[in-house]
Write a protein that holds these residues in place. Structure first.
Motif, short mmCIF file in Angstrom:
data_model
loop_
_atom_site.label_atom_id
_atom_site.label_comp_id
_atom_site.label_asym_id
_atom_site.label_seq_id
_atom_site.Cartn_x
_atom_site.Cartn_y
_atom_site.Cartn_z
N ASN A 96 0.94 -1.16 0.16
CA ASN A 96 0.02 0.04 -0.03
C ASN A 96 0.98 1.34 0.21
O ASN A 96 0.55 2.20 0.73
N LEU A 97 1.93 1.15 -1.03
CA LEU A 97 2.65 2.42 -1.11
C LEU A 97 2.57 3.28 -2.07
O LEU A 97 1.96 2.48 -3.20
N LEU A 98 2.86 4.42 -2.30
CA LEU A 98 2.69 5.05 -3.51
C LEU A 98 3.95 5.80 -3.98
O LEU A 98 4.71 6.04 -3.00
N LEU A 99 4.13 6.13 -5.03
CA LEU A 99 5.43 6.79 -5.62
C LEU A 99 4.87 8.05 -5.95
O LEU A 99 4.06 8.13 -7.06
N VAL A 100 5.41 8.97 -5.48
CA VAL A 100 4.82 10.41 -5.81
C VAL A 100 6.25 11.12 -6.52
O VAL A 100 7.32 11.19 -5.94
N ALA A 101 6.16 11.73 -7.58
CA ALA A 101 6.95 12.40 -8.49
C ALA A 101 6.58 13.85 -8.19
O ALA A 101 5.45 14.17 -8.25
N VAL A 102 7.93 14.74 -7.84
CA VAL A 102 7.65 15.87 -7.27
C VAL A 102 8.62 16.81 -8.41
O VAL A 102 9.90 16.44 -8.49
N ASP A 103 8.15 17.97 -8.90
CA ASP A 103 9.02 18.88 -9.33
C ASP A 103 9.99 19.59 -8.52
O ASP A 103 9.54 20.54 -7.73
N ALA A 104 10.94 19.28 -8.64
CA ALA A 104 12.03 19.98 -7.52
C ALA A 104 12.14 21.32 -7.73
O ALA A 104 12.40 22.13 -6.61
N GLY A 105 11.94 22.05 -8.86
CA GLY A 105 11.88 23.25 -9.05
C GLY A 105 10.91 24.09 -8.65
O GLY A 105 11.13 25.25 -7.99
N ALA A 106 9.86 23.44 -8.31
CA ALA A 106 8.65 24.14 -7.57
C ALA A 106 8.61 24.40 -5.88
O ALA A 106 7.87 24.88 -5.39
N LEU A 107 9.89 23.82 -5.67
CA LEU A 107 10.10 23.76 -4.04
C LEU A 107 10.80 24.93 -3.58
O LEU A 107 10.78 24.80 -2.40
N PRO A 147 6.20 -10.47 -7.31
CA PRO A 147 6.31 -11.81 -6.79
C PRO A 147 7.37 -12.11 -5.86
O PRO A 147 7.35 -13.06 -5.18
N ASP A 148 8.58 -11.36 -6.21
CA ASP A 148 9.95 -11.40 -5.45
C ASP A 148 9.98 -10.83 -4.21
O ASP A 148 10.84 -11.11 -3.34
N GLY A 149 8.75 -9.94 -3.84
CA GLY A 149 8.74 -9.35 -2.70
C GLY A 149 9.35 -7.89 -2.82
O GLY A 149 9.40 -7.09 -1.66
N GLY A 150 9.97 -7.71 -4.00
CA GLY A 150 10.45 -6.56 -4.07
C GLY A 150 9.36 -5.25 -4.56
O GLY A 150 8.61 -5.95 -5.39
N HIS A 151 9.75 -4.20 -4.50
CA HIS A 151 8.60 -3.30 -5.17
C HIS A 151 8.64 -3.18 -6.68
O HIS A 151 9.78 -3.27 -7.12
N VAL A 152 7.64 -3.08 -7.47
CA VAL A 152 7.64 -2.86 -9.02
C VAL A 152 7.42 -1.29 -9.34
O VAL A 152 6.36 -0.86 -9.06
N PHE A 153 8.49 -0.85 -9.74
CA PHE A 153 8.25 0.75 -10.18
C PHE A 153 7.73 1.09 -11.40
O PHE A 153 7.78 0.03 -12.38
N PRO A 154 6.72 1.98 -11.14
CA PRO A 154 6.13 2.21 -12.48
C PRO A 154 7.19 2.91 -13.61
O PRO A 154 8.43 3.18 -13.12
N ASP A 155 6.62 3.27 -14.65
CA ASP A 155 7.28 4.26 -15.56
C ASP A 155 7.57 5.54 -14.96
O ASP A 155 6.76 6.19 -14.56
N MET A 156 8.79 5.76 -14.68
CA MET A 156 9.20 7.13 -13.99
C MET A 156 9.30 8.18 -14.97
O MET A 156 9.61 9.34 -14.45
N GLU A 157 9.13 7.98 -16.31
CA GLU A 157 9.24 9.14 -16.78
C GLU A 157 7.98 9.83 -17.23
O GLU A 157 7.89 10.89 -17.78
N ALA A 158 6.94 9.05 -17.23
CA ALA A 158 5.57 9.74 -17.60
C ALA A 158 5.03 10.54 -16.42
O ALA A 158 5.51 10.79 -15.29
#
Length: 115
Positions: free
Chosen positions: A56-67, A104-115
């Motif tokens: 139940n984790l989320l990956l949040v992509a953030v615009d560093a320049g906006a910070l 299946p291996d217990g590791g997290h499956v990362f989404p496409d990080m480009e989109a």
């Protein structure tokens, strides 16, 4: 800086942030006094080291320049520079939020990080 940085967050915590309109940090962030982020290259190791086996984790992509100038890159693991935000994160800086499921291996499956 137009780079994208990433935050791994429990879904329930992120949904609370959406309701508040800002992300104030996870318990570890609050304890350390800043919000921990990772670069694209660091995100997988961060998941393995700090979120192993967690669902139940989320990956949040953030615009560093906006910070603004509250985002600082500081040495951490092995001397690598990690992005740390010394402020609450406005949700307007978020580019996207995607599920970070376990594979299946217990590791997290990362989404496409480009989109």
């Amino acid at each position: 800086m137009n780079a994208t940085i990433y935050k791994i967050a429990p879904e329930a915590l992120w949904r609370e942030a959406e309701a508040k309109g800002r992300f104030t940090g996870a318990p570890v962030d609050l304890a350390d006094g800043f919000i921990h982020f990772s670069t694209r290259e660091q995100a997988i190791e961060t998941a393995q080291k700090h979120f192993a086996g967690q669902e139940n984790l989320l990956l949040v992509a953030v615009d560093a320049g906006a910070l603004g100038d509250k985002l600082v890159f500081e040495p951490s693991r092995g001397g690598a520079l990690f992005p740390h935000l010394y402020a609450d994160m406005p949700l307007a800086a978020v580019k996207w939020v995607k599920p970070l499921p376990l594979g299946p291996d217990g590791g997290h499956v990362f989404p496409d990080m480009e989109a």
